[in-house]
Design an enzyme around this catalytic site. Structure first.
Site, short mmCIF file in Angstrom:
data_model
loop_
_atom_site.label_atom_id
_atom_site.label_comp_id
_atom_site.label_asym_id
_atom_site.label_seq_id
_atom_site.Cartn_x
_atom_site.Cartn_y
_atom_site.Cartn_z
N TYR A 12 -1.86 -1.04 10.48
CA TYR A 12 -2.03 -1.40 9.07
C TYR A 12 -0.77 -1.00 8.28
CZ TYR A 12 -4.12 -1.39 4.36
OH TYR A 12 -4.38 -1.61 3.03
N SER B 170 0.87 -1.18 0.00
CA SER B 170 0.00 0.00 0.00
C SER B 170 0.90 1.23 0.00
CB SER B 170 -0.86 0.00 1.26
OG SER B 170 -1.42 1.28 1.47
N1 NAD Z 1 -8.80 -0.37 -1.14
C1 NAD Z 1 -7.75 0.36 -0.94
O1 NAD Z 1 -7.81 1.59 -0.89
C2 NAD Z 1 -6.39 -0.28 -0.77
C3 NAD Z 1 -5.27 0.52 -0.81
C4 NAD Z 1 -4.03 -0.04 -0.68
C5 NAD Z 1 -3.90 -1.41 -0.50
N2 NAD Z 1 -5.03 -2.18 -0.44
C6 NAD Z 1 -4.83 -3.61 -0.23
O2 NAD Z 1 -5.38 -4.30 -1.30
C7 NAD Z 1 -5.77 -5.61 -0.88
C8 NAD Z 1 -7.19 -5.90 -1.33
O3 NAD Z 1 -8.05 -5.00 -0.67
P1 NAD Z 1 -9.44 -4.53 -1.26
O4 NAD Z 1 -9.45 -3.07 -1.15
O5 NAD Z 1 -9.71 -5.15 -2.53
O6 NAD Z 1 -10.40 -5.10 -0.10
P2 NAD Z 1 -11.75 -5.94 -0.14
O7 NAD Z 1 -12.21 -5.93 1.28
O8 NAD Z 1 -12.66 -5.41 -1.18
O9 NAD Z 1 -11.28 -7.39 -0.55
C9 NAD Z 1 -10.48 -8.16 0.29
C10 NAD Z 1 -10.82 -9.63 0.09
O10 NAD Z 1 -9.94 -10.39 0.88
C11 NAD Z 1 -10.66 -11.37 1.58
N3 NAD Z 1 -9.96 -11.68 2.81
C12 NAD Z 1 -9.78 -10.90 3.89
N4 NAD Z 1 -9.09 -11.57 4.82
C13 NAD Z 1 -8.83 -12.79 4.33
C14 NAD Z 1 -8.17 -13.93 4.84
N5 NAD Z 1 -7.66 -13.93 6.08
N6 NAD Z 1 -8.07 -15.02 4.06
C15 NAD Z 1 -8.62 -15.05 2.82
N7 NAD Z 1 -9.27 -13.99 2.31
C16 NAD Z 1 -9.38 -12.88 3.05
C17 NAD Z 1 -12.00 -10.76 1.83
O11 NAD Z 1 -12.99 -11.74 2.08
C18 NAD Z 1 -12.23 -9.98 0.56
O12 NAD Z 1 -12.89 -10.76 -0.39
C19 NAD Z 1 -5.56 -5.64 0.61
O13 NAD Z 1 -4.32 -6.24 0.92
C20 NAD Z 1 -5.51 -4.19 0.98
O14 NAD Z 1 -4.80 -3.95 2.16
C21 NAD Z 1 -6.26 -1.65 -0.58
#
Ligand code: NAD
Length: 586
Positions: A469, A456
């Site tokens: 985080y 991130s």
């Molecule tokens: N959305 C943002 O702004 C953002 C920014 C930077 C980084 N990220 C990172 O991107 C990645 C995806 O996030 P997103 O925004 O798509 O979130 P999201 O919540 O839409 O999707 C995350 C998915 O991961 C699954 N998940 C969570 N914990 C889990 C576990 N222990 N085992 C298996 N599956 C699990 C959830 O069920 C969900 O389907 C994450 O690592 C997040 O930290 C997101």
């Protein structure tokens, strides 16, 4: 003794020489003829042939003057493309008199196969051609011509680029020198050179006939290259569908050589892979998979070119890609992007319905196969079971995307040890398990691969709002950098992706430390609204992920704010710290 286990051998006589021909697999199945290059013998194909023999009748032969085939006398004039075509015809008439064959050529094997597939006398005898690292001399001649006649700076650059890569061709045209070199130190050190420069695995590769083969093979160049490049044929159109596999790290051939290939090949499928020249030895799994898919599509009478629509189809078609957290947001968009490129997708999520839905939609979008697996990435044993199952049932993963993650806001002093444990278990340990288990399989297979870890922008941007985080993401970033250094020598790339604010569900499931349930809901809604207003779509992150794999990028900030913060972290870290102090807690 043959190096090709279980092969049946026969001798085929043609034009005063005797060719050593080996066959594997059921002769009732479609015939695939593998043609080797310089300075190899048919054994260069042993890994690929073993894999193909499960489904096809596989035929290999030592090109005249190589391996256990005899050499023409005199050598001069004995290796012309016409004579090599006579040999090919004699072989296919012996092994498959009634059915057209599928030809696969590497290096000079590909150069001569281009001749087979563009001359009239073999029309109807070739069902398809898979070409690797060996252009048609006619097409090459026209390519040079075109650049000399219309020399824009870019085209001259391409010409000089390929010219520099062709140094060995000039050397091979000199009299005696190549023969002396191969009989001397070059011949002795060749396996070592291949191992070190090309990362070709050692082992039972036969080398005893190498100096003689290489000296004979110099006539392949002398008898053909200059004459053909000077006067390329104007009717060198392929009469069978062609699959072109281009290794992007080829020391001897520029990928630009094939820019205008469609004009000669109406039915063309392109494939690329990050590897060097000797792919039959270093990437047998990928080659066998692509050859199988192509031969089958031609045999089934389906579309004669395999054409998934995605931007990166040439690279990911048929590859096995595993995405964690594929049930939502960035993970789901990434699974879809790979599916669109024709990859086989394993969608992993702890939410079984969401994972199943991603797999189902991936199939509709273009994945030839897609599976859903329900696993919590933080659970070590469950991840071990997943890795075993994937390897046993679907194969070794080519691209792994460690994406699953959870959000946690709130000040450091409000964050409990339990909060820390939860976020580190998923965001860091989940990535560690993925890298350890699937990375090990990739390394053991020894045929490259790629690992993408979703970090991130907060991995390098401090904040008061997300201490736990951000710490988990900074760890993922450093883990990725270290792993990249460790795996580089094995052809496995590692990328860390650092998005800013992306409009996904993460905001509505993120936890907030130090507040009650009602306040937590309120904060989730507020952040969801803010991320909604920013409205950066996860599909753009998915696109950056595929691009990062294709380009083997180390750290990829996605979104303008992530790129800005990355620059500030390097050139104005004090300003970034000041922003962190001023910023209100979430
Ligand atoms: N959305 C943002 O702004 C953002 C920014 C930077 C980084 N990220 C990172 O991107 C990645 C995806 O996030 P997103 O925004 O798509 O979130 P999201 O919540 O839409 O999707 C995350 C998915 O991961 C699954 N998940 C969570 N914990 C889990 C576990 N222990 N085992 C298996 N599956 C699990 C959830 O069920 C969900 O389907 C994450 O690592 C997040 O930290 C997101």
């Amino acid at each position: 003794m043959t190096e090709l286990e279980g092969a049946r051998e026969r001798r085929v006589r043609t034009g005063g020489i005797e060719l050593c021909v080996a066959e594997l697999g059921d002769p009732g199945r479609p015939t695939v003829v593998l043609v080797h290059g310089y300075p190899d013998s048919k054994e260069v194909w042993s890994e690929v042939a073993a894999r193909l023999a499960e489904r096809f009748h596989v035929v290999l032969y030592d090109v005249r003057g190589h391996g256990r085939s005899t050499a023409p006398r005199p050598l001069r004039g004995g290796f012309t493309l016409e004579k090599l075509t006579d040999d090919f015809q004699a072989v296919i008439d012996a092994v498959s008199p009634d059915r057209p064959v599928h030809v696969v050529g590497h290096d000079w094997g590909s150069v001569q196969s281009w001749e087979f597939v563009t001359v009239r006398r073999t029309e109807g005898r070739i069902a398809s051609f898979t070409s690797m690292s060996g252009p048609s001399l006619d097409h090459f001649g026209h390519w040079i011509d075109g650049r000399l006649k219309r020399p824009t700076p870019r085209r001259v650059g391409q010409l000089l680029g390929q010219g520099a890569k062709s140094w060995y061709v000039y050397l091979l045209h000199t009299p005696v020198l190549p023969e002396l070199a191969w009989r001397g130190p070059l011949g002795k050190r060749w396996p070592d050179i291949l191992r070190r420069l090309e990362k070709v695995p050692g082992g039972d590769y036969p080398t005893s006939s190498l100096p003689r083969d290489a000296a004979h093979g110099a006539w392949l160049y002398r008898d053909n290259v200059r004459a053909r490049l000077r006067r390329p044929r104007t009717d060198a159109y392929a009469h069978a569908p062609v699959q072109l596999i281009t290794p992007l790290g080829d020391t001897f051939l520029s990928e630009r050589l094939y820019d205008e290939l469609e004009q000669w090949v109406p039915r063309l499928t392109r494939r690329t892979l990050p590897a060097r020249h000797w792919i039959p030895r270093t990437r047998p799994d990928q080659l066998a998979a692509w050859i199988t898919e192509f031969v089958r599509s031609v045999e089934d009478g389906g579309p004669e070119t395999v054409k998934p629509t995605g931007k990166y189809a040439d690279r990911f078609g048929g590859q096995l890609v595993l995405v964690t957290g594929a049930g939502s947001g960035i993970g789901r968009a990434t699974a879809f992007a790979f599916a669109e490129a024709g990859a086989r997708v394993v969608a992993v999520d702890r939410d079984d319905e969401a994972a199943a839905r991603t797999a189902e939609l991936s199939r509709l979008i273009g994945a030839p196969e897609a599976w859903a697996e329900t696993v919590d990435v933080s659970a070590e044993q469950a991840m071990e079971k997943l890795a075993d199952k994937v390897a046993a049932e679907y194969g070794v993963v080519d691209v792994l995307v460690n994406n699953a993650g959870i959000g946690l806001g709130g000040s450091f002093l409000d964050t409990t040890p339990q909060d820390w444990k939860e976020v580190l278990d998923v965001n860091l340990w989940g990535v560690i398990h993925g890298c350890r288990l699937f990375g090990k399989q990739m390394a053991e297979r020894g045929q490259g691969g790629h690992i993408v870890n979703i970090a991130s922008a907060v991995a390098y941007q401090p904040s008061r709002a997300l201490p736990a985080y951000s710490t988990s993401k900074a760890a993922v970033l450093m883990l990725s950098e270290c792993l990249r250094a460790e795996l580089a020598g094995r052809g496995i790339g590692v990328s860390a992706i650092c998005p800013g604010f992306v409009n996904t569900n993460i905001t509505s499931t993120a936890r907030f430390a130090g507040v009650d349930a009602e306040e937590e809901k309120r904060r989730q809604k507020r952040t969801a609204r803010l991320y909604g207003l920013r409205n950066y779509p996860p599909e753009k992150v998915a696109d950056a992920i595929l691009k990062a794999v294709v380009r083997n990028q180390a750290v990829v900030p996605v979104t303008p704010e992530a790129r800005g913060a990355r620059l500030m972290s390097r050139f104005a870290p004090r300003a970034l710290r000041a922003i962190a102090r001023l910023e209100p807690p979430l």
